[in-house]
Structures are given as structure tokens and as C-alpha cells.
Design an enzyme around this catalytic site. Structure first.
Site, PDB file in Angstrom:
ATOM      1  N   SER A  49     -19.112  -9.185   1.469  1.00 52.03           N
ATOM      2  CA  SER A  49     -17.674  -9.028   1.624  1.00 52.03           C
ATOM      3  C   SER A  49     -17.171  -9.854   2.812  1.00 52.03           C
ATOM      4  O   SER A  49     -17.264 -11.075   2.798  1.00 52.03           O
ATOM      5  CB  SER A  49     -17.319  -7.543   1.753  1.00 52.03           C
ATOM      6  OG  SER A  49     -15.983  -7.331   1.363  1.00 52.03           O
TER       7      SER A  49
ATOM      8  N   LYS B  59       7.986   4.617   3.256  1.00 50.97           N
ATOM      9  CA  LYS B  59       7.434   4.667   4.613  1.00 50.97           C
ATOM     10  C   LYS B  59       6.155   5.487   4.691  1.00 50.97           C
ATOM     11  O   LYS B  59       5.309   5.239   5.562  1.00 50.97           O
ATOM     12  CB  LYS B  59       8.482   5.243   5.576  1.00 50.97           C
ATOM     13  CG  LYS B  59       8.142   5.045   7.045  1.00 50.97           C
ATOM     14  CD  LYS B  59       8.025   3.570   7.384  1.00 50.97           C
ATOM     15  CE  LYS B  59       7.672   3.375   8.844  1.00 50.97           C
ATOM     16  NZ  LYS B  59       7.448   1.946   9.163  1.00 50.97           N
TER      17      LYS B  59
END
Length: 298
Positions: free
Chosen positions: A114, A166
Site C-alpha cells: 500500500s 458536517k
């Protein structure tokens, strides 16, 4: 005035301790810093170990090597399962800049997956061990949810927000389908950046990279077949590759970064290292163990 022998003994002990401290500190600094006083062409080594959470130290050391005219090449030793996106990208970008002046070779240890692989692809050449675990070309974002636990113990969360998105990923409620699409789009874009970096640096068609970028892992030998690494070999082989590409004749001087460590901290860390190694090597049962972030064990 009569001079007490105990005082003399304490002073002598303090003097011996000071000499021991200075000698040990010098030896530790030399070992940690490598044979930097030796002449000849040099190869600098930078290690990327463990989960990648910060790029500052690696970038700082790369800058030191970049500014040192005696350093002809840099070997980046990667032994990492990856980590945060931005630090991985920052190290990758720094390696691209360093590569304009120095030869850069990536040496893969037990695990270079990764973000660890992301960093490696910036190098001029990648050397992996046959059993290295690499690949895992993918992105993951995980969210925990604790609303049912809070309900069981009689707690309730109140959220006040300025925009409808949010609190995306809030642990206090389920994520809506629309929010999942937003998070998925972010994940896909970061993944596309990963694929782009590999395709550009490795000069592999993006379509071919995309076919391999489903987060599967590869051994070093499999990665070689797919063109994700350049050759198989050990760390010592990586040093030889770097020396050859850089045109270094004879045995190069290998330089390691100086660790900012006091004698006391060094002695404590060495003691803890011995204790932890003893505990880890103590058998606690039959295992095929592959702990996340620690590499492969047989």
C-alpha cells in the site's frame, strides 16, 4: 583537614562514569551515523519502518543526503504496511525531487504494501525479496459506530452542525446512502492518484495498473512478473544495484542516518528491545500469524 576516602571513591567513580559516557556516546554516534568519516563514494540509507504516520524525519534525512556531494546514491529500505495518505505522498514527491540529482533505489523488506509500495515506485529501481509482501494497491477509510452501545447504557449524543454533511462518519448514527457516495468518491479519487503515480513512475499503462489495483497482495516474485518491481534480491543486492547505476567503482561506503538519541535513552531502548524480543520469540501456541503492520511470519 582529613580527606575522607569515601569522597575520593565517589569522585573516582564519577570520573570513570564520565569517561565511559563519552566513549559510549562516541561509539553509539559512530554506529548510528555510519562510517561517515571514511573516504570514497558513499551510498545513503533511509529506512521507512512500520505504519506511515509522519514524513518529517524521512524527508529531513533525504534532504541531508541530497545536499551531500559525497553521497552518490540513496537506498530507501521499506518495511511498512502503508499508512496515512499524505505522508506517503510527501515522501514520494520528495524522492522524485531527490532523483533529479541522485540515484534512488528502493529495497523491500518483509512488507512493502500500500503506502509502502507508493513510496517505492518513486525510485529509479525497485529490488524486492522473493518473499516480500507487496502490492495492496488500494485505499481504505473505516468508521466505527457506537450508537447501539450508547443506547444500551442509556447515553444519547446531541449534534449541532452548520452543514448537512458536517458529521459524515459520525459514530452516533448510521451513514446515509448519499453520504456513502461522498466517501466513496473521495476514496476513488485517492485511489486514482495511487494508480496514476504507479503508471507514471513505472511507465506501465494505467489500464494494466488498474487491473492490478484491486488491493490484492503479491509476493516479490509475483510482483516481478507483473512489472511492479525490477528485480529480486536482498538489501545487500540493493546496495550493489545502487552502486552500479551510480557508476561507483569498488566497495562503496554505506552511510546510515544519525539517530538523535541520548546514552540513557539508548541503553533503555536496547534493554526494552531485548525484553520484547524474548517475549515475542516465546511460543504461545501453533500459529499462522499475519498481524497487520508486522509482516509475514511462519
Amino acid at each position: 583537614m582529613k580527606k575522607h576516602p569515601i569522597i575520593y571513591g565517589l569522585l573516582l567513580l564519577a570520573a570513570v562514569g564520565s569517561v565511559f559516557f563519552l566513549l559510549t556516546h562516541g561509539i553509539v554516534s559512530y554506529i548510528r551515523g555510519g562510517a561517515s568519516l571514511a573516504g570514497g563514494d558513499k551510498i545513503g540509507v533511509v529506512s521507512v519502518e512500520g505504519v506511515i504516520s509522519d514524513a518529517a524525519y524521512v524527508i529531513e534525512q533525504l534532504q541531508v543526503y541530497e545536499d551531500d556531494d559525497d553521497i552518490r546514491a540513496i537506498v530507501v529500505r521499506v518495511n511498512s504496511p502503508g499508512g496515512a495518505v499524505v505522508p506517503s505522498q510527501e515522501i514520494y514527491d520528495k524522492l522524485l525531487k531527490v532523483k533529479e540529482r541522485k540515484i534512488v533505489v528502493a529495497s523491500m523488506g518483509s512488507l512493502a504494501a500500500s503506502g509502502g509500495y507508493y513510496i517505492a515506485v518513486a525510485a529509479d529501481r525497485i529490488v524486492a525479496n522473493p518473499g516480500t509482501i507487496t502490492g495492496s494497491i488500494g485505499v481504505i477509510i473505516q468508521f466505527s459506530q457506537i450508537d447501539q452501545l450508547l443506547e444500551k447504557i442509556g447515553l444519547k449524543a446531541t449534534v449541532i452542525k452548520s452543514g448537512k454533511y458536517k458529521d459524515v462518519g459520525s459514530p452516533f448514527r448510521d451513514m446515509t446512502d448519499e453520504e456513502k457516495k461522498i466517501i466513496q468518491s473521495v476514496t476513488d479519487d485517492i485511489h486514482a492518484q495511487f494508480v496514476d503515480a504507479i503508471a507514471t513512475s513505472r511507465r506501465i499503462p494505467a489500464e494494466k495498473v488498474s487491473a492490478l489495483a484491486d488491493a490484492r497482495i503479491f509476493t516479490g516474485r509475483q510482483a516481478l512478473d507483473y512489472g511492479l518491481v525490477d528485480e529480486l534480491g536482498s538489501f545487500d543486492d540493493s546496495i550493489e544495484v545502487a552502486a552500479r547505476i551510480a557508476g561507483i567503482t569498488g566497495k562503496p561506503v554505506v552511510v546510515y542516518p544519525k539517530k538523535r538519541i541520548s546514552l540513557l535513552r539508548y541503553l533503555i531502548s536496547e534493554s526494552l528491545s531485548e525484553i520484547s524480543e524474548t517475549l515475542l520469540n516465546h511460543d504461545t501456541g501453533i500459529q499462522y500469524l499475519y498481524p497487520v503492520g508486522m509482516g509475514d511470519r511462519l
